[in-house]
Design an enzyme around this catalytic site. Structure first.
Site, mmCIF file in Angstrom:
data_model
loop_
_atom_site.group_PDB
_atom_site.id
_atom_site.type_symbol
_atom_site.label_atom_id
_atom_site.label_comp_id
_atom_site.label_asym_id
_atom_site.label_seq_id
_atom_site.Cartn_x
_atom_site.Cartn_y
_atom_site.Cartn_z
ATOM 1 N N GLU A 66 0.817 -1.214 0.000
ATOM 2 C CA GLU A 66 0.000 0.000 0.000
ATOM 3 C C GLU A 66 0.851 1.265 0.000
ATOM 4 O O GLU A 66 0.453 2.291 -0.560
ATOM 5 C CB GLU A 66 -0.939 0.001 1.211
ATOM 6 C CG GLU A 66 -2.070 -1.009 1.124
ATOM 7 C CD GLU A 66 -1.714 -2.370 1.713
ATOM 8 O OE1 GLU A 66 -2.607 -3.234 1.806
ATOM 9 O OE2 GLU A 66 -0.524 -2.559 2.080
ATOM 10 N N PHE A 128 -12.122 -7.619 13.229
ATOM 11 C CA PHE A 128 -10.983 -8.034 12.407
ATOM 12 C C PHE A 128 -10.668 -6.976 11.356
ATOM 13 O O PHE A 128 -11.542 -6.511 10.644
ATOM 14 C CB PHE A 128 -11.308 -9.372 11.730
ATOM 15 C CG PHE A 128 -10.236 -9.852 10.793
ATOM 16 C CD1 PHE A 128 -8.994 -10.237 11.282
ATOM 17 C CD2 PHE A 128 -10.463 -9.905 9.431
ATOM 18 C CE1 PHE A 128 -8.002 -10.670 10.427
ATOM 19 C CE2 PHE A 128 -9.471 -10.335 8.557
ATOM 20 C CZ PHE A 128 -8.244 -10.724 9.056
ATOM 21 N N GLN A 129 -9.413 -6.592 11.310
ATOM 22 C CA GLN A 129 -8.907 -5.574 10.384
ATOM 23 C C GLN A 129 -9.648 -4.247 10.510
ATOM 24 O O GLN A 129 -9.912 -3.554 9.528
ATOM 25 C CB GLN A 129 -8.930 -6.086 8.936
ATOM 26 C CG GLN A 129 -7.916 -7.193 8.689
ATOM 27 C CD GLN A 129 -7.694 -7.498 7.233
ATOM 28 O OE1 GLN A 129 -8.587 -7.315 6.412
ATOM 29 N NE2 GLN A 129 -6.507 -7.985 6.897
ATOM 30 N N LYS A 178 -17.878 -1.460 4.596
ATOM 31 C CA LYS A 178 -18.226 -2.470 3.598
ATOM 32 C C LYS A 178 -19.727 -2.580 3.388
ATOM 33 O O LYS A 178 -20.181 -2.839 2.265
ATOM 34 C CB LYS A 178 -17.622 -3.823 3.971
ATOM 35 C CG LYS A 178 -18.092 -4.388 5.301
ATOM 36 C CD LYS A 178 -17.259 -5.593 5.734
ATOM 37 C CE LYS A 178 -17.330 -6.739 4.740
ATOM 38 N NZ LYS A 178 -16.606 -7.949 5.260
ATOM 39 N N MET A 487 23.281 10.283 4.123
ATOM 40 C CA MET A 487 23.153 11.519 4.876
ATOM 41 C C MET A 487 23.312 11.272 6.375
ATOM 42 O O MET A 487 23.874 12.113 7.098
ATOM 43 C CB MET A 487 21.813 12.195 4.583
ATOM 44 C CG MET A 487 21.718 13.632 5.080
ATOM 45 S SD MET A 487 22.940 14.738 4.315
ATOM 46 C CE MET A 487 22.116 15.169 2.792
#
Length: 575
Positions: A66, A128-129, A178, A487
């Site tokens: 993602e 869940f999630q 959903k 750096m």
């Protein structure tokens, strides 16, 4: 590269006020907004959306993480000027885009991020999630929405695009549960936008424009500082007209590069921590500083006590919160940079006389140019940047991660065109450059896109090579490989008595074999005498390429303003 953009934009859309699911509303609305590509990753909570993507054939690019999806959307937004669209699932899918959202927020990039969410009945139950993406992203979005009623969704999407692209651009998130995505309702996308609390000032105040024009007439040592706001406003042509008319020298922030041609005789280079001597001294000695679309961050200003001590400051910005935030401003101009420049160009004032000032600047440029030592048998990274510029003739879209390679690219690649420089400025995000190059290639399919990357940052999102393999995108990956966090190593050398704690890689992957695993052509170059020919061959190659360029490991970026110092206290200005 998948379906042609015009085929996607020309897709026949459904009739207004037809009943459809929330997922269908989303895809229909994206079509109305002329979205031609989506970057994303499916999951359980956004399956309805992905089913609609499958049915409609809207162009979707499957990232392999993602973070890759959101950075690709950023690269697309930076080059195209249109909002990048990213679609991910709930929970870890949503939290994996947080870094990209924060990056877009601080760099003012228009993004539409659509996250899946658990069903409304399960929100707050630690399902869940499930993640509270609204709470997580509230500080790092321009606005965010959570759809609870399917018939609110068209309005939310329309408002999201409006908010993301007007005023100071930024990311807007839509959290889509959903059950709302699968519910049915009436699609109404014709309703007008009514946001009384959001009315950005676009047209500047005429009196403030007059004050600025009069200040230019009175000045002896003026400097224009260009920021990314000019690019977001599509104001490069108006800036050129203004500078041509007024003959004021121009310096740039990191993100403002390309707003004014890098090879122009009045261009002083980038300013700030690793800016040019001439650019930084111009700010220190100026009696009038005209900042256009820049926000005076700490890497530009150095020690605020020493910043532009002799200058009257005029600040043009569409975000009034930025004016006076860090630097006291005598002439505030709130408005769109393009409109402000247009009004300045129309103002019939007396031009200033700056010949002595320009002679001083030319003297500094000759005495203190950017420099590096071409000694030893190792390839100098600065020379590598010069070669990339020479071989692309300055016409490429260049993306970077953050670090030494980023600064060398900013110093040695002369950006003559707007929207060809794609880098992570405010957040300084490692892993940004490669997926951003993918988004940039979709935004400019006919341009050469070169991803100049550090060996460390590349490994954070290297899995996105699958996209190059799948779509045969002709992105050229140039690894500036010094086998370290360059750096970090430089700061440890200069400020931590050379205690190189976890900044040098004792072992690295074989990057050419990595490229081969994705069926991408790869080179490993160590001999500087072979570099130019190999680079030319790589850039001429029709498909994607990875070049592992082994550069001098101990090279540092100079000039440098150390922490706590001012522009007049640069180090490393001469060999």
């Amino acid at each position: 590269m998948g379906p042609k953009m015009e085929e996607v934009q020309g897709r026949e859309l459904k009739e207004e006020y037809q009943e459809m699911t929330g997922a269908s509303m989303l895809i229909q609305a994206l079509g109305r907004e002329k979205v031609d590509v989506i970057f994303g990753y499916p999951g359980g909570a956004n399956l309805s959306t992905y089913d609609e993507i499958y049915r409609t054939g809207i162009h979707h690019v499957l990232a392999r993480h993602e973070q890759g999806a959101v950075h690709a959307a950023e690269g697309y937004a930076r080059v195209s000027g249109k909002p990048g669209v990213c679609v991910v699932t709930s929970g870890p899918g949503a939290t994996n885009v947080v870094t990209g959202i924060a990056d877009a927020m601080i760099d003012s990039l228009p993004l539409i991020v659509i996250t899946g969410q658990v069903a409304t009945s399960a929100i707050g139950t630690d399902a869940f999630q499930e993640a509270d993406v609204i709470g997580v992203t509230m500080p790092i979005t321009k606005h965010n929405f959570q759809a609870r009623d399917v018939e609110d969704l068209p309005r939310m999407i329309k408002e999201a695009f409006h908010i993301a692209t007007t005023g100071r651009p930024g990311p807007v998130l839509i959290d889509l549960p959903k059950d709302v995505a699968s519910a049915s309702g009436i699609f109404n996308y014709e309703q007008s936008i009514d946001l009384p609390g959001y009315q950005p000032t676009v047209i500047p105040n005429k009196l403030q424009i007059k004050k600025l024009a009069d200040a230019v007439t009175e000045a002896k040592k003026p400097v224009v500082l260009t920021g990314a706001g000019i690019l977001h406003a599509h104001g490069a042509d108006e800036l050129m007209e203004y500078i041509t008319k007024q003959q004021i020298p121009v310096a740039s922030t990191l993100l403002g590069l390309g707003a004014f041609p890098g090879n122009h005789e009045l261009f002083l280079g980038m300013v700030g921590m690793h800016g040019t001597y001439t650019g930084n001294m111009a700010l220190h000695e100026a009696d009038l500083l005209i900042s256009i679309g820049a926000r005076f961050d700490d890497r530009v200003t150095g020690n605020l006590k020493h910043f532009a001590p002799n200058a009257k400051v005029a600040h043009i910005d569409i975000d009034p919160a930025e004016i006076g935030k860090n630097i006291e401003t005598q002439i505030p101009v709130v408005g769109d940079a393009k409109e402000a420049l247009r009004m300045l160009n129309e103002y019939d004032g007396t031009p200033g006389e700056f010949s002595a000032w320009k002679e001083q600047l030319n003297s500094w440029e000759k005495e203190y140019p950017l420099w590096y030592k071409e000694e030893g048998e190792s390839l100098k990274p600065q020379r590598l940047m010069e070669m990339i510029y020479e071989e692309t003739k300055g016409e490429a879209v260049v993306t970077t991660d953050v670090g030494q390679h980023q600064m060398w690219a900013a110093q040695y690649y002369k950006f003559d065109n707007p929207n060809c420089w794609v880098t992570s400025g405010g957040l300084g995000t490692m892993g940004f450059g490669f997926p951003a190059a993918i988004g940039a290639q979709f935004a400019a399919p006919d341009k050469q896109v070169v991803a100049v990357l550090g060996d460390a940052g590349f490994q954070m999102t290297a899995q996105e090579m699958s996209i190059l393999q799948e779509l045969n995108l002709p992105v050229k990956i140039i690894l500036v490989n010094n086998a370290s966090l360059g750096m970090v190593r430089q700061w440890q050398e200069l400020f931590y008595e050379q205690r190189y704690s976890n900044s040098i890689f004792p072992i690295q992957p074989d990057f050419v074999k990595m490229a081969d695993a994705y069926n991408i052509k790869g080179w490993k170059i160590e001999d500087p005498n072979e570099m130019q020919v190999a680079l030319r061959e790589a850039l001429d190659h029709e498909g994607p390429v990875l070049m592992d360029c082994r550069v001098e490991k101990d090279e540092n970026v100079y000039p440098m303003i150390a922490p706590g110092k001012g522009h007049h206290e640069m180090e490393g200005i001469k060999p």
